[in-house]
Design an enzyme around this catalytic site. Sequence first.
Site, short mmCIF file in Angstrom:
data_model
loop_
_atom_site.label_atom_id
_atom_site.label_comp_id
_atom_site.label_asym_id
_atom_site.label_seq_id
_atom_site.Cartn_x
_atom_site.Cartn_y
_atom_site.Cartn_z
N LEU A 11 2.08 3.61 10.74
CA LEU A 11 2.49 2.32 10.20
C LEU A 11 1.59 2.10 8.99
O LEU A 11 0.38 2.33 9.08
CB LEU A 11 2.28 1.19 11.22
CG LEU A 11 3.18 1.19 12.46
CD1 LEU A 11 2.79 0.03 13.37
CD2 LEU A 11 4.64 1.10 12.08
N ASP A 12 2.16 1.66 7.87
CA ASP A 12 1.31 1.57 6.69
C ASP A 12 0.32 0.40 6.76
O ASP A 12 0.37 -0.41 7.69
CB ASP A 12 2.15 1.56 5.39
CG ASP A 12 3.10 0.39 5.28
OD1 ASP A 12 4.27 0.60 4.97
OD2 ASP A 12 2.66 -0.77 5.50
N TYR A 13 -0.55 0.36 5.79
CA TYR A 13 -1.71 -0.53 5.77
C TYR A 13 -1.34 -1.99 6.08
O TYR A 13 -2.01 -2.66 6.88
CB TYR A 13 -2.35 -0.44 4.38
CG TYR A 13 -3.65 -1.18 4.21
CD1 TYR A 13 -4.84 -0.68 4.73
CD2 TYR A 13 -3.70 -2.36 3.48
CE1 TYR A 13 -6.05 -1.34 4.55
CE2 TYR A 13 -4.90 -3.03 3.29
CZ TYR A 13 -6.07 -2.52 3.83
OH TYR A 13 -7.26 -3.19 3.64
N THR A 43 1.53 -3.10 7.44
CA THR A 43 2.50 -3.26 8.53
C THR A 43 1.78 -3.41 9.86
O THR A 43 0.81 -2.70 10.14
CB THR A 43 3.46 -2.05 8.59
OG1 THR A 43 4.17 -1.95 7.35
CG2 THR A 43 4.46 -2.21 9.71
#
Length: 247
Positions: free
Chosen positions: A102-104, A106
């Site tokens: 999951l990106d930074y 999210t």
Amino acid sequence: MERLQKVIAYAGVASRRKAEQLIVEGKVKVNGVVVKELGTKVSNSDTIEVEGVKLEKEDKVYFLLYKPRAYISAVTDDKGRKTVTDIFKKHVHQRIFPVGRLDYDTTGLLLLTNDGEFSNLMTHPKFKIDKTYIARVKGIPTKQGLMKLQSGIKLEDGKTAPAKVSMTSFDENAGKAICEITIHEGRNRQVRRMFEAIGTPVVKLKRERFAFLDLTGLSPGEYRQLTKHEVKLLRVLAETGKVDYNN
């Protein structure tokens, strides 16, 4: 018998690509002998050392984390940012790693484990594990835009697989909407790029569900261990495409 680089990756020491690099550089030994050939296969009885450290056979562990914002889905970060594994350091001694990413910015449901085979089952697109997200977007998606997401939309790295998408609410005055989207792929920043492609960029993104798992009982930064039954059901789901919750 398994390929050496696969065994190293499954042990959570390094990614498959990094493991291959370590082998080629002569930093891996099998039964005391340096091995540089990538096709080398090993068995459970072989002793493997990576950069002088013996590969220990750890008990397999599986965790469900409610990922907070501003954490990197990685084991380490060369920019010094917080990683999701930092949350576990005081209480979990196995070398765990995130299953996918999951990106930074999210938040939401992220699995972590030290079982590389399980991780591959959960993340490879061919196994079609559903991931459901709630996206707060700028602008109000049109019916045509949502249909494009549902049928698959062209991105710079190819067309996406069909997605399940619905707009759950919208505010015309604020020019914002909330959408639910379910995908089974895991490309980098995929959901964000999909909504950008229809002209409604994501403002806030949260993963609500992973297959049949959800975040019930957890707050951001909290985690729990998956039960043996949950792990079994996830494996069966990946391998057969369906699960019987009574078995």
